[in-house]
Design an enzyme around this catalytic site. Structure first.
Site, PDB file in Angstrom:
ATOM      1  N   VAL A 185     -55.049   1.936  31.979  1.00  0.00           N
ATOM      2  CA  VAL A 185     -55.500   1.742  30.508  1.00  0.00           C
ATOM      3  C   VAL A 185     -55.852   0.136  30.441  1.00  0.00           C
ATOM      4  CG1 VAL A 185     -54.567   1.438  28.555  1.00  0.00           C
ATOM      5  CG2 VAL A 185     -53.926   3.460  29.550  1.00  0.00           C
ATOM      6  N   THR A 190     -50.916  -3.000  21.402  1.00  0.00           N
ATOM      7  CA  THR A 190     -51.137  -3.880  20.472  1.00  0.00           C
ATOM      8  C   THR A 190     -51.887  -3.065  19.351  1.00  0.00           C
ATOM      9  OG1 THR A 190     -51.610  -5.834  22.130  1.00  0.00           O
ATOM     10  CG2 THR A 190     -52.437  -5.786  19.760  1.00  0.00           C
ATOM     11  N   MET A 202     -53.392  -1.296  28.738  1.00  0.00           N
ATOM     12  CA  MET A 202     -53.284  -2.490  27.647  1.00  0.00           C
ATOM     13  C   MET A 202     -54.128  -1.899  26.321  1.00  0.00           C
ATOM     14  SD  MET A 202     -53.050  -5.911  29.671  1.00  0.00           S
ATOM     15  CE  MET A 202     -53.476  -5.150  31.063  1.00  0.00           C
ATOM     16  N   PRO A 203     -53.756  -0.753  26.007  1.00  0.00           N
ATOM     17  CA  PRO A 203     -54.575  -0.249  24.656  1.00  0.00           C
ATOM     18  C   PRO A 203     -54.585  -1.325  23.331  1.00  0.00           C
ATOM     19  CG  PRO A 203     -53.126   1.653  25.561  1.00  0.00           C
ATOM     20  CD  PRO A 203     -52.713   0.308  26.135  1.00  0.00           C
ATOM     21  N   VAL A 204     -55.488  -1.429  22.607  1.00  0.00           N
ATOM     22  CA  VAL A 204     -55.761  -2.205  21.614  1.00  0.00           C
ATOM     23  C   VAL A 204     -56.082  -1.126  20.282  1.00  0.00           C
ATOM     24  CG1 VAL A 204     -56.638  -4.022  20.238  1.00  0.00           C
ATOM     25  CG2 VAL A 204     -56.201  -4.164  22.565  1.00  0.00           C
TER      26      VAL A 204
END
Lengths: 74, 74, 74, 74, 74, 74
Positions: free
Chosen positions: D74, F40, F1-3
């Site tokens: 991701v 996040t 690190m998905p937003v």
């Protein structure tokens, strides 16, 4: 210097995009009273498997052919 | 934890992107006094037929070759 | 004509913003080899109660004073 | 009519996207007390060479194979 | 179901916003051949100290009064 | 690190936001199989006069009281 982002389904022909940005730019220039030269338009295209409403992918709602068969859906 | 989005014309080589994210991260880290590790940069690339100024597509302004010939325009 | 969006915590003084946009613009102009005049920077400020990491609001992680006391956090 | 944008690394299979939009829609509908039918989810996929943290491209951090080998990050 | 985001300078009166969203919606509905009911418009207003071109804040270029005196600039 | 960005009507109390970010984070962490610490969430609140559907501002559709009376609408 307005910046417009328009998110649509993938697969529209360039003729449609041409008309779309012209119409959006005119709409903003006239209602905000700014020069069309100051207006930026960004088109963001989404594949049917990246757009969902009601918790369901449009690829599942409308079929997987989106953007492949020339049949377009927004 | 600043998040930077940078929208550019499609077709830049990875060397340019590498330099771009390094420079943007340093710019933010130094001026905001945060660790570079906290900075996220997202590059969003636009095809020439999805970017318009003055109501005209860049594909029409600069020709359709964008992102295909290796000639890049922002 | 790159467009940069930078998302930061609310409450930075204008001096910091001035330095931030100058540094970001220079970073982009140099690495992409475009005129600084073509670069747009948009700062988006978030209140601590509108930013979360690890499933927890920053207002809860760092206290509710954000943007009120002059103490800034990104 | 909440609009959710979720930015992830490129290369997730449609089964994962299906579960993702269903879970996000339910999360919003329940906590905001709105009908799921009113919720829109947009997935934005980023190539590893368009995502950076700590000033370094994920293509450099995690290898260039992203989205090609079936191995997803991701 | 197109979603349009329009970023403008802060301080426009509601009458202008009303005309803006009507014109943008009509522009999209006509050029994409979709029902106006399917079109969403989001206005994002920026303070002059959060918008920069050429590396300079608009608050510095055009004065700090933006959004306070009733004088509007985009 | 998905937003994740979630756009909602302005005026929700912090308790609702707390529940919202927790639920969204869990939804993403579980379906993408990533640590919640990597997720996040950014909440973007819109005033009723900055959100329109069908070419009409929500301030006109639902009345101007939005975010002032404690009555919330998304």
């Amino acid at each position: 210097m307005p910046v417009i982002t328009v998110r649509i389904g993938k697969g529209r022909p360039i003729e449609t995009k041409r008309a779309l940005v012209a119409a959006l730019t005119q709409a903003v220039a006239e209602t905000l009273d700014v020069s069309p030269d100051w207006v930026t338009v960004l088109i963001e295209e989404y594949d049917r498997e990246n757009w969902a409403t009601g918790g369901e992918l449009h690829a599942d709602k409308f079929g997987p052919g989106f953007g492949k068969t020339g049949t377009v859906e927004v």
